[in-house]
Scaffold this active site. Structure first.
Site, PDB file in Angstrom:
ATOM      1  N   ASP A  63       0.853  -1.066  -0.178  1.00 25.58           N
ATOM      2  CA  ASP A  63      -0.114  -0.014   0.121  1.00 25.58           C
ATOM      3  C   ASP A  63       0.973   1.182  -0.174  1.00 25.58           C
ATOM      4  O   ASP A  63       1.659   1.577   0.860  1.00 25.58           O
ATOM      5  CB  ASP A  63      -1.002   0.166   1.172  1.00 25.58           C
ATOM      6  N   VAL A  64       1.043   1.980  -0.910  1.00 21.89           N
ATOM      7  CA  VAL A  64       1.872   3.191  -1.264  1.00 21.89           C
ATOM      8  C   VAL A  64       1.758   4.235  -0.244  1.00 21.89           C
ATOM      9  O   VAL A  64       2.582   5.022   0.019  1.00 21.89           O
ATOM     10  CB  VAL A  64       1.700   3.755  -2.778  1.00 21.89           C
ATOM     11  N   ASN A  90       3.002   4.660 -10.244  1.00 19.42           N
ATOM     12  CA  ASN A  90       1.603   4.705 -10.945  1.00 19.42           C
ATOM     13  C   ASN A  90       0.358   4.607 -10.288  1.00 19.42           C
ATOM     14  O   ASN A  90      -0.841   4.989 -10.635  1.00 19.42           O
ATOM     15  CB  ASN A  90       1.490   3.492 -12.195  1.00 19.42           C
ATOM     16  N   TYR A 154      -8.916  15.651  -7.064  1.00 17.12           N
ATOM     17  CA  TYR A 154      -7.814  15.033  -8.022  1.00 17.12           C
ATOM     18  C   TYR A 154      -7.009  16.033  -8.599  1.00 17.12           C
ATOM     19  O   TYR A 154      -5.587  15.769  -8.921  1.00 17.12           O
ATOM     20  CB  TYR A 154      -8.756  14.359  -9.032  1.00 17.12           C
ATOM     21  N   LYS A 158      -2.862  15.645  -8.382  1.00 21.58           N
ATOM     22  CA  LYS A 158      -1.881  15.607  -9.871  1.00 21.58           C
ATOM     23  C   LYS A 158      -1.398  16.782  -9.854  1.00 21.58           C
ATOM     24  O   LYS A 158      -0.045  16.477 -10.533  1.00 21.58           O
ATOM     25  CB  LYS A 158      -3.065  15.348 -11.013  1.00 21.58           C
ATOM     26  N   VAL A 187      -7.477   7.563 -21.006  1.00 23.55           N
ATOM     27  CA  VAL A 187      -6.606   5.983 -21.061  1.00 23.55           C
ATOM     28  C   VAL A 187      -7.794   5.196 -21.204  1.00 23.55           C
ATOM     29  O   VAL A 187      -8.749   5.352 -20.210  1.00 23.55           O
ATOM     30  CB  VAL A 187      -5.605   6.242 -20.281  1.00 23.55           C
TER      31      VAL A 187
END
Length: 238
Positions: A63-64, A90, A154, A158, A187
């Protein structure tokens, strides 16, 4: 990196979507791949889908948002493969709502995963990348430069990833570590619970990002594209 054969790449959030697509491409180029997800069984299952050769792939639970998790993940990679040459931060999540409706826990999850997670991954992998004179890449977004309605949390995460990565690039180049951020537009992936289908054919595909990462790794060491924006060629065809 002139010869990528047997170089080792670690991809966070690599069990599906963009991370999984990048992993498949880099494995096909002769690299060894480690992918992480929050659940060990998911990581192992995804690793088996990439290749049945256990000498070429490693699935790890990490878990980052937990720095100790990332330290342990890096240790496992170095233990198995003996080195770490490339890291792709990522892992990411998104919640979209007007700021007055955005839940506190959703804001925190985005900042902790998207931004602090990228910091944890770099902090944990620094010594290994310094040894290999490697490459650290973050997967940001065009949302890191273009703000939009319902995207305050978000966007904040980012925008932060882009700024963090660019500053880290200046910190790390004296250690012969290259640093870039990739900022994709639309994407075709499972992001935000989306289920990819033929209606997503106009979008960037995860494998396209994999080819982009490969191109960065093959670039002459003297040249560094530190920030790369990439978008669908013809969004009007959707």
């Amino acid at each position: 990196m002139e010869n990528l054969k047997d170089k080792v790449v670690y991809i966070t959030g690599g069990t599906h979507g963009i991370g999984f697509g990048v992993a498949k491409v880099l494995l096909s180029k002769g690299m060894r791949v480690a992918i992480s997800g929050r659940r060990q069984e998911d990581a192992e299952e995804a690793a088996k889908k990439i290749t049945s050769d256990e000498n070429q792939v490693l699935g790890i639970a990490s878990d980052v948002t937990d720095f100790e998790n990332e330290k342990a993940a890096i240790a496992k990679i170095v233990e198995k493969f003996g080195q770490l040459d490339v890291v792709l931060a990522n892992a990411g999540v998104g919640h979209f709502a007007p700021i007055y409706e955005l839940k506190n826990e959703d804001w925190k999850q985005m900042i902790d995963t998207n931004l602090t997670g990228a910091f944890h991954t770099l902090k944990a992998s620094f010594e290994a990348l310094k040894k290999s004179e490697g490459y650290y890449i973050t997967l940001a977004s065009l949302a890191g430069t273009n703000f939009f309605e319902n995207g305050a949390g978000y966007n904040a995460s980012k925008f932060g990833v882009v700024g963090f990565t660019q500053a880290a690039m200046l910190d790390l180049r004296s250690h012969n570590i290259k640093v870039s951020t990739i900022m994709p537009g639309s994407v075709a992936s499972q992001f935000n619970n989306h289920v990819p289908s033929s209606s997503d054919d106009w979008k960037i595909q995860p494998e396209d990002i994999g080819e982009l990462v490969y191109d960065l790794l093959k670039m002459h060491p003297r040249t560094l594209p530190s920030k790369i924006e990439v978008r669908p060629t013809r969004p009007d065809k959707k």
